[in-house]
Design a protein around this motif. Structure first.
Motif, short mmCIF file in Angstrom:
data_model
loop_
_atom_site.label_atom_id
_atom_site.label_comp_id
_atom_site.label_asym_id
_atom_site.label_seq_id
_atom_site.Cartn_x
_atom_site.Cartn_y
_atom_site.Cartn_z
N SER A 85 83.00 -50.24 32.99
CA SER A 85 83.31 -49.75 33.78
C SER A 85 85.43 -49.67 32.75
O SER A 85 85.68 -51.13 32.68
CB SER A 85 83.98 -50.31 35.24
N THR A 113 85.13 -55.33 30.96
CA THR A 113 84.49 -54.26 31.05
C THR A 113 83.11 -53.56 30.29
O THR A 113 82.51 -53.52 30.49
CB THR A 113 85.66 -53.46 30.17
N THR A 162 80.89 -54.48 32.55
CA THR A 162 81.04 -53.95 34.13
C THR A 162 80.31 -52.20 33.78
O THR A 162 79.90 -51.56 34.67
CB THR A 162 82.21 -53.76 35.23
N GLY A 179 89.25 -42.52 31.40
CA GLY A 179 88.53 -43.12 30.93
C GLY A 179 87.57 -43.75 29.82
O GLY A 179 86.50 -43.08 29.03
#
Length: 314
Positions: free
Chosen positions: A195, A190, A193, A112
């Motif tokens: 994410s 990315t 969102t 992540g």
């Protein structure tokens, strides 16, 4: 279609040089943008461009070494050496570029990693797209010219041409343009969102895109083993030989690409039973001239007079 001629080989060298310079500049810009933004897709694109740059170096070496003239130790020339270097280039792209991109994409999804400044990445991607388009346009122009010359479609030319340098540049630049779109999409998703999964997925897709190098490696391997000319060319060669007035049949015809610009033709030829040795010599000279007029890349012609199969009595 057959191999390219000397002018086309010179054009291939120019195509490789343009692609190499463009990829080197782009790779540096992508690396800086990737380090600043932290984007996995951008770092994968940097790896992609660095792999392409090294590939162009290998292709440059291939073109230079493969065009050396024949000598006593290598009577058929050094053409096949160009395919060895092109094969190494394809493997490097596959292992280096694809391996890093897939690994880094998975790492980004699992760990992540946070992406940083997006604007820098977008600017670099846009500039890179323009630069890659220039390189791709040159490669596409050469492919189009050669396919028209041989009266085949671009796809057939790319499938059959022994000029693996222009084929590699064409596919690499096409893959690079698609990869840039994927990287931009991953970054945008990315950013919207929040994410990093999309950024990591983009990196993996870029890696999978580089599997095209496996196709190039297979093509070079086929040429190294000793690939025949395409069936359409072989059939025309056989027809030209049978058209010689004193030739009654061509029971065996073998062809092989011995270099990007050299073709070898070997045939067993059945001449009429009542012809003299002098007529056979004249017919053989005529056959060689006809073949080279139609296909200038036919560098070697070996004709073996052979007795035809005897007729079966009724």
């Amino acid at each position: 279609m057959a191999a390219v001629t000397a002018p086309a080989e010179s054009e291939s060298l120019g195509t490789v040089v343009v692609a190499g310079v463009a990829n080197l500049v782009i790779a540096g810009a992508k690396l800086v943008a990737g380090l600043v933004s932290g984007s996995a897709a951008m770092l994968s694109e940097a790896a992609h461009s660095f792999a392409d740059t090294v590939t162009e170096v290998f292709l440059f070496v291939a073109l230079r070494r493969g065009t050396r003239p024949a000598d006593e130790e290598h009577p058929f020339g050094y053409g096949k050496e160009s395919w060895i270097w092109a094969f190494i280039a394809a493997l490097f792209t596959f292992v280096g570029g694809a391996g890093f991109s897939i690994y880094h994409g998975v790492q980004t999804i699992v760990e992540g990693e946070e992406a940083g400044e997006y604007l820098v990445s977008y600017i670099v991607l846009a500039v890179a797209f323009v630069a890659e388009s220039v390189s791709f346009r040159k490669a596409r122009r050469q492919v189009s010219a050669e396919s028209r010359r041989w009266q085949v479609t671009r796809s057939r030319f790319l499938r059959n041409t022994p000029d693996t340098a222009v084929k590699a540049v064409y596919f690499e630049d096409a893959a690079a343009l698609i990869g840039l779109v994927i990287a931009a999409a991953g970054l945008a998703l990315t950013e919207v969102t929040g994410s990093v999964v999309f950024d990591g997925a983009g990196s993996i897709l870029i890696g999978l895109l580089l599997v095209v190098a496996a196709v190039l490696a297979r093509s070079n391997l086929s040429l190294l083993v000793g690939r025949a000319v395409p069936a359409r060319i072989r059939d025309q060669i056989a027809a030209d030989l049978r058209a010689i007035p004193v030739v009654t049949a061509v029971p065996t015809l073998l062809t092989m690409q011995v270099g990007p610009g050299d073709i070898l033709v070997a045939a067993k030829v059945d001449f009429a039973d009542d012809v003299t040795g002098a007529q056979i010599e004249a017919a053989s000279d005529l056959a060689e001239r006809r073949l080279r007029e139609r296909y200038p890349n036919i560098s070697y012609v070996f004709l073996d007079p052979t007795r035809g199969a005897p007729e079966t009595p009724l």
